[in-house]
Scaffold this active site. Structure first.
Site, PDB file in Angstrom:
ATOM      1  N   TYR A   1      -2.660  -0.105  10.346  1.00 37.72           N
ATOM      2  CA  TYR A   1      -2.544  -0.703   8.980  1.00 37.72           C
ATOM      3  C   TYR A   1      -1.284  -0.201   8.297  1.00 37.72           C
ATOM      4  O   TYR A   1      -0.650  -1.236   7.641  1.00 37.72           O
ATOM      5  CB  TYR A   1      -3.900  -0.122   8.179  1.00 37.72           C
ATOM      6  CG  TYR A   1      -3.839  -0.340   6.844  1.00 37.72           C
ATOM      7  CD1 TYR A   1      -4.431  -1.533   6.375  1.00 37.72           C
ATOM      8  CD2 TYR A   1      -3.480   0.614   5.650  1.00 37.72           C
ATOM      9  CE1 TYR A   1      -4.418  -1.932   4.927  1.00 37.72           C
ATOM     10  CE2 TYR A   1      -3.477   0.132   4.504  1.00 37.72           C
ATOM     11  CZ  TYR A   1      -3.875  -1.267   4.143  1.00 37.72           C
ATOM     12  OH  TYR A   1      -4.086  -1.500   2.596  1.00 37.72           O
TER      13      TYR A   1
ATOM     14  N   SER B   1       0.837  -1.279   0.097  1.00 37.07           N
ATOM     15  CA  SER B   1      -0.011  -0.106  -0.226  1.00 37.07           C
ATOM     16  C   SER B   1       0.881   1.200  -0.148  1.00 37.07           C
ATOM     17  O   SER B   1       2.012   1.363   0.486  1.00 37.07           O
ATOM     18  CB  SER B   1      -1.043   0.060   1.162  1.00 37.07           C
ATOM     19  OG  SER B   1      -1.431   1.380   1.566  1.00 37.07           O
TER      20      SER B   1
END
Length: 371
Positions: free
Chosen positions: A226, A213
């Protein structure tokens, strides 16, 4: 007369420089060495630097030219997290490309798995896979090994570690359960699955594609855990890339961009928000109050849909095809919009205070205010 002489001199010098570049490119490293030596002897430092720079650039371009291999039904890829979002989309695209696709799904009865069966029938094989459970990983590995054994001319081409979960919320709000869930899936589960499949990856000299990501490059507020899992995944990926290369296994980091409104990655955000709220003590309820409500109302508005659909982004699939077929593959493939590209470039090259301001502007989240 002076002007004519000047033009002739420029033309002659230009011809000599171009000629030297052609000679240097043609002779490679030895040509560069000869040019540098000649330049030092004649004190033509600037000219030598120019020619050398252009020559090195030409050589790098020549040696970095990549070949696109061909997909085939004999090339098998396993993609995790195909119940929705990116995995659901990649499974369809890889099947359309011509690969034999094994779609790892948390449940064979999930909406995503049912939709894939409706759309592709037996062209996509479904594998029930929960990467947080060692027994599930073992069963999946055994299944893939049997597919390959029953088809001796098949090659295990790639393992695509895609499955991931994201919980949006400030760190203090996250319950232990929500923290552990992200760690278990995004990090521990990915490591567990990869370790189990390493012998298969080595024997087939397959590719390992780890979906990360943008948060791995710049962790964002509201996504601290995250981002931590994705940054850890990147660190692990970078070391693994060097470890496995000598065995013929190519490790690729793939950063796909943001698809919150097209995927189901925030499909449980409402439930997560309720869990956070219910875990607040009296002081936290009074302190966060309206801010917590505004924050989560904003997220619920942009959090996408629970419907299962294929992501629409031609650039994403172009990068995915390269990650699967380009030879040699690049260490990292990044798919990003112009806005993402500008912001992430600025994040890297600005002082921390400026970077924090830019990240705040990038996120565009509701602001906290003392009542």
């Amino acid at each position: 007369m002076g002007s004519s002489f000047s033009l002739s001199t420029v033309a002659l010098t230009t011809f000599e420089v171009v000629n030297e570049i052609f000679i240097a490119v043609g002779s490679g490293v030895s040509g560069i060495v000869i040019l540098v030596n000649h330049g030092l002897k004649t004190n033509a430092t600037l000219r030598t630097l120019l020619v050398t720079t252009i020559t090195v650039g030409c050589l790098l371009f020549t040696f970095q030219t990549k070949e696109m291999l061909k997909p085939s039904r004999k090339k098998v890829i396993l993609i995790t997290g195909c119940d929705s979002g990116l995995g659901f989309s990649f499974a369809q695209h890889a099947c359309d490309m011509g690969f034999t696709v094994l779609a790892g799904c948390l449940s064979l009865e999930s909406k995503g798995a049912q939709t894939l069966r409706t759309l592709f029938g037996e062209k996509i094989t479904h594998v029930e896979l929960d990467i947080t459970r060692p027994t599930s990983v073992e069963v999946a590995l055994d299944f893939v090994a049997k597919v390959l054994k029953s088809n001796p001319d098949y090659q295990f081409w790639a393992l695509v570690n895609n499955v991931g979960v994201m919980v949006f919320g400030e760190f203090e709000w996250l319950t232990d359960k929500l923290i552990e869930k992200q760690l278990d899936v995004n990090l521990y589960g990915t490591l567990r699955l990869t370790k189990a499949f390493l012998p298969l990856l080595r024997s087939h000299k397959a590719r390992l594609i780890n979906i990360s990501s943008h948060c791995a490059l710049a962790s964002l507020p509201g996504l601290s855990v995250y981002g931590a899992t994705k940054a850890a995944l990147k660190g692990w990926n970078d070391a693994l890339r060097i470890e496995l290369r000598k065995y013929g296994v190519r490790v690729v980091l793939f950063i796909p961009g943001s698809f919150i409104t097209q995927s189901n990655i925030m499909g449980t955000q409402v439930e997560n928000c309720l869990e956070m709220y219910n875990a607040f003590n009296k002081e936290q309820l009074e302190f966060y109050g309206d801010y917590f409500n505004r924050y989560n109302n904003y997220l619920n508005a942009i959090g996408g849909t629970r419907s299962i659909r294929k992501i629409i982004d031609s650039s994403l699939y172009e990068k995915f095809e390269k990650a699967l077929l380009e030879w040699p593959p690049s260490p990292i493939y990044i798919n990003e919009s112009f806005r993402y590209g500008v912001y992430h470039t600025l994040f890297k090259c600005t002082p921390i205070n400026v970077r924090d301001f830019l990240i705040t502007k990038f996120m565009q989240m509701p602001s906290y205010s003392v009542i």
